[in-house]
Design an enzyme around this catalytic site. Structure first.
Site, PDB file in Angstrom:
ATOM      1  CE  LYS A 283      -1.710   1.588   4.071  1.00  0.00           C
ATOM      2  NZ  LYS A 283      -1.334   2.987   4.314  1.00  0.00           N
TER       3      LYS A 283
ATOM      4  NE  ARG B 191      -0.801  13.036   7.974  1.00  0.00           N
ATOM      5  CZ  ARG B 191       0.367  13.492   7.613  1.00  0.00           C
ATOM      6  NH1 ARG B 191       1.114  12.832   6.773  1.00  0.00           N
ATOM      7  NH2 ARG B 191       0.795  14.642   8.109  1.00  0.00           N
TER       8      ARG B 191
ATOM      9  CG  ASP C 109      -3.604   9.822  11.293  1.00  0.00           C
ATOM     10  OD1 ASP C 109      -2.862   9.708  12.270  1.00  0.00           O
ATOM     11  OD2 ASP C 109      -3.282   9.484  10.149  1.00  0.00           O
TER      12      ASP C 109
ATOM     13  CG  ASP D 157       2.981   1.258   9.446  1.00  0.00           C
ATOM     14  OD1 ASP D 157       2.550   2.137  10.215  1.00  0.00           O
ATOM     15  OD2 ASP D 157       3.267   1.478   8.260  1.00  0.00           O
TER      16      ASP D 157
ATOM     17  CB  VAL E  29       7.686   6.344  14.238  1.00  0.00           C
ATOM     18  CG1 VAL E  29       7.394   7.059  12.927  1.00  0.00           C
ATOM     19  CG2 VAL E  29       8.961   5.510  14.116  1.00  0.00           C
TER      20      VAL E  29
HETATM   21  N1  EPU Z   1       6.884  14.236  10.573  1.00  0.00           N
HETATM   22  C1  EPU Z   1       6.967  15.555  10.916  1.00  0.00           C
HETATM   23  N2  EPU Z   1       7.049  16.472   9.897  1.00  0.00           N
HETATM   24  C2  EPU Z   1       7.038  16.120   8.590  1.00  0.00           C
HETATM   25  C3  EPU Z   1       6.918  14.754   8.258  1.00  0.00           C
HETATM   26  C4  EPU Z   1       6.848  13.826   9.280  1.00  0.00           C
HETATM   27  O1  EPU Z   1       7.003  15.924  12.083  1.00  0.00           O
HETATM   28  O2  EPU Z   1       7.111  16.994   7.730  1.00  0.00           O
HETATM   29  C5  EPU Z   1       6.832  13.245  11.662  1.00  0.00           C
HETATM   30  C6  EPU Z   1       5.493  12.526  11.743  1.00  0.00           C
HETATM   31  O3  EPU Z   1       4.564  13.284  12.474  1.00  0.00           O
HETATM   32  C7  EPU Z   1       5.882  11.239  12.412  1.00  0.00           C
HETATM   33  C8  EPU Z   1       7.293  10.978  11.881  1.00  0.00           C
HETATM   34  O4  EPU Z   1       7.761  12.228  11.393  1.00  0.00           O
HETATM   35  O5  EPU Z   1       5.939  11.427  13.789  1.00  0.00           O
HETATM   36  C9  EPU Z   1       7.377   9.941  10.777  1.00  0.00           C
HETATM   37  O6  EPU Z   1       6.550  10.276   9.718  1.00  0.00           O
HETATM   38  P1  EPU Z   1       6.828   9.811   8.219  1.00  0.00           P
HETATM   39  O7  EPU Z   1       6.816  11.030   7.384  1.00  0.00           O
HETATM   40  O8  EPU Z   1       8.015   8.926   8.145  1.00  0.00           O
HETATM   41  O9  EPU Z   1       5.526   8.951   7.949  1.00  0.00           O
HETATM   42  P2  EPU Z   1       4.481   9.126   6.777  1.00  0.00           P
HETATM   43  O10 EPU Z   1       5.178   9.290   5.489  1.00  0.00           O
HETATM   44  O11 EPU Z   1       3.455  10.113   7.163  1.00  0.00           O
HETATM   45  C10 EPU Z   1       4.448   6.586   6.187  1.00  0.00           C
HETATM   46  C11 EPU Z   1       3.408   5.518   6.106  1.00  0.00           C
HETATM   47  C12 EPU Z   1       2.933   5.146   7.491  1.00  0.00           C
HETATM   48  C13 EPU Z   1       4.135   4.673   8.292  1.00  0.00           C
HETATM   49  C14 EPU Z   1       5.214   5.756   8.313  1.00  0.00           C
HETATM   50  C15 EPU Z   1       6.494   5.341   9.011  1.00  0.00           C
HETATM   51  C16 EPU Z   1       2.332   5.973   4.019  1.00  0.00           C
HETATM   52  C17 EPU Z   1       1.109   6.350   3.308  1.00  0.00           C
HETATM   53  N3  EPU Z   1       2.276   5.978   5.329  1.00  0.00           N
HETATM   54  O12 EPU Z   1       3.803   7.704   6.799  1.00  0.00           O
HETATM   55  O13 EPU Z   1       2.023   4.070   7.328  1.00  0.00           O
HETATM   56  O14 EPU Z   1       3.738   4.400   9.602  1.00  0.00           O
HETATM   57  O15 EPU Z   1       5.551   6.114   6.960  1.00  0.00           O
HETATM   58  O16 EPU Z   1       6.981   4.186   8.473  1.00  0.00           O
HETATM   59  O17 EPU Z   1       3.342   5.639   3.413  1.00  0.00           O
HETATM   60  C18 EPU Z   1       0.082   2.819   7.690  1.00  0.00           C
HETATM   61  O18 EPU Z   1       0.303   2.257   6.623  1.00  0.00           O
HETATM   62  O19 EPU Z   1      -0.812   2.410   8.488  1.00  0.00           O
HETATM   63  C19 EPU Z   1       0.873   3.984   8.069  1.00  0.00           C
HETATM   64  C20 EPU Z   1       0.527   4.824   9.024  1.00  0.00           C
END
Ligand code: EPU
Length: 431
Positions: free
Chosen positions: A25, A95, A119, A309, A331
């Site tokens: 996904k 998101r 979320d 995850d 995280v």
């Molecule tokens: N963060 C910030 N600022 C930013 C970006 C991220 O503070 O500009 C923080 C977030 O709030 C979080 C941390 O950094 O605390 C990590 O966030 P990251 O950007 O790595 O996560 P994401 O890209 O929002 C993706 C997956 C998540 C998965 C995370 C970590 C997708 C669609 N989602 O989220 O998947 O948990 O990486 O591996 O790729 C899921 O599939 O259920 C899911 C939540």
């Protein structure tokens, strides 16, 4: 009267048999966004049939693409001039829709995407996305619930991420592939999904080095070509089945997923007492467990650390393990929210800040519980498989967002689980 769907589970069965895993996904959604970078037809194969893919398809349709999702393939025909706006009604449902910002900006010089907000797993900022795009020369503002990016002449730059954010790494990558000059993303995320998007972008004609390391270098090109691509398999779905096998003292062969993407997870399962072996001659692995799992400590971290995850499944496992486990989340700031639901199944979990201490019980006890997000939902179902009697997991649309054929796969492995339609319990109250 309105109806809602829930999963009714009778605990006690061992998970035994084979289960196939399709594309990830968290890769497919970004690869769909990457299709915006090239005019013409992009085809993604072996994709999961899940709600999030359908939502991303709708986001792309509203941007002017023709999108077909059928038989495990996604076909995206991107026009010469895609639109530039993604509305709140779709972004609030998923998101990940925010990831169209970078490719739209790169392709059209302007993008306007609704701010997704927080979320159930945490606050989830966008500061690193915005800082990165700004470094590439975009003007990024946020007004009336939208983030707006403008910039017709993006240029290469060095971007240092405060944290190896998956989303920010992908956003900056997709904006930089068409920028003039060299972009360096330092402290980049190293997830297999990042390697996957770099592989697809490279076959589209992008020039990218260092994928899978902490420093990614992109040399901008003038134009990209659409391609056909097979996404990396879903390591989180694969890990869910592996943990389910251990919790139910089962024997599951997970087909199509790369065990090397789950090294720490599988090593933890071995420490818990499981036998884990890669398949010979094909992608996949087998996890077998004969006795009650031993308690194990787990700490989530960006890849290659233990994946956040899989945290709900790890806590579910600890809830039935022999002994006390400590699980630490590094995280997301609200990933423990679902623990209140798990304790309804009899789990003994105490949280303090980003630590949870879990004292394992021989059996949990069936109860009605509510899925609060995709992974929490899957964790609750695994716990319900180890509970006496019947459990009902509601708000299953969360699980449908990320797990293709979830109920069918579990039934195929011998679980007693059914999707049932019941009258909405909130309806008589008039809410
Ligand atoms: N963060 C910030 N600022 C930013 C970006 C991220 O503070 O500009 C923080 C977030 O709030 C979080 C941390 O950094 O605390 C990590 O966030 P990251 O950007 O790595 O996560 P994401 O890209 O929002 C993706 C997956 C998540 C998965 C995370 C970590 C997708 C669609 N989602 O989220 O998947 O948990 O990486 O591996 O790729 C899921 O599939 O259920 C899911 C939540």
């Amino acid at each position: 009267m309105p109806h809602v769907e829930l999963f009714r589970i009778t605990g006690g069965a061992r998970l035994v048999g084979d289960v196939p895993v399709s594309g990830a996904k968290n890769s497919v959604l970004k690869l769909m966004a990457a299709a915006l970078l090239a005019e013409g037809r992009t085809v993604l194969t072996h994709t999961p049939q899940i709600l999030d893919v359908a939502i991303m398809g709708e986001v792309l349709r509203r941007l002017g693409c023709a999108v077909t999702i059928a038989d495990g393939a996604i076909t995206i025909d991107c026009p010469a001039r895609p639109g530039s706006e993604a509305d709140y009604d779709l972004v609030r449902r998923m998101r990940a829709a925010i990831c169209v910002l970078g490719p739209l900006l790169a392709r059209t010089g302007a993008a306007k995407v609704a701010l997704p907000g927080g979320d159930a797993i945490g606050s989830r900022g966008l500061d690193m996305h915005i800082a990165g795009l700004t470094r590439l020369g975009a003007e990024v503002t946020s007004e009336h619930g939208f983030v707006m990016a403008r910039g017709t002449s993006l240029h290469g730059a060095t971007v240092w991420l405060d944290f190896p954010s998956v989303g920010a790494t992908e956003q900056i990558l997709m904006a930089s592939v068409l920028a003039k000059g060299t972009t360096v993303i330092d402290n980049a995320a190293r997830e297999p999904e990042i390697i996957d998007i770099c592989t697809m972008l490279t076959s589209m004609g992008a020039r990218i080095g260092g994928a899978g390391s902490s420093t990614i270098e992109v040399e901008g090109v003038e134009e990209l070509e659409p391609v056909q691509h097979r996404p990396v398999a879903d390591r989180i779905v694969a890990g869910t089945w592996a943990i389910g096998a251990v919790m139910t003292r089962g024997d599951v062969t997970v087909r199509g997923a790369d065990w090397r993407h789950l090294e720490i997870t599988l090593d933890k399962l071995v420490t818990a007492g499981a036998a884990v072996e890669p398949l010979l001659g094909s992608l996949g692995f087998r996890v077998a467990m004969e006795q009650r799992p031993r308690a194990i400590d787990m700490v989530t971290l960006p890849y290659p650390g233990f994946p956040t995850d899989l945290l709900p499944m790890a806590i579910a496992l600890a809830s039935v393990a022999d002994g006390a486990s400590m699980v630490t989340e590094n995280v997301f700031d609200a990933r423990f929210m679902f623990v209140n639901e798990l304790t309804r199944l009899g789990a003994d979990v105490r949280t303090d800040g980003h630590h949870a201490v879990i004292r394992g019980r021989e059996r949990l006890s069936g109860a009605p519980v509510r899925a609060t997000d995709i992974r929490a939902g899957a964790g609750l179902v695994l716990a319900a498989l180890c509970a006496d009697g019947v459990s009902e997991v509601s708000d299953v649309s969360h699980i449908d967002r990320g797990y293709p054929s979830f109920v069918d796969h579990l039934r195929g492995l011998g679980a007693e689980i059914a999707r049932v339609d019941v009258p909405d319990p909130d309806f008589p109250l008039g809410f």
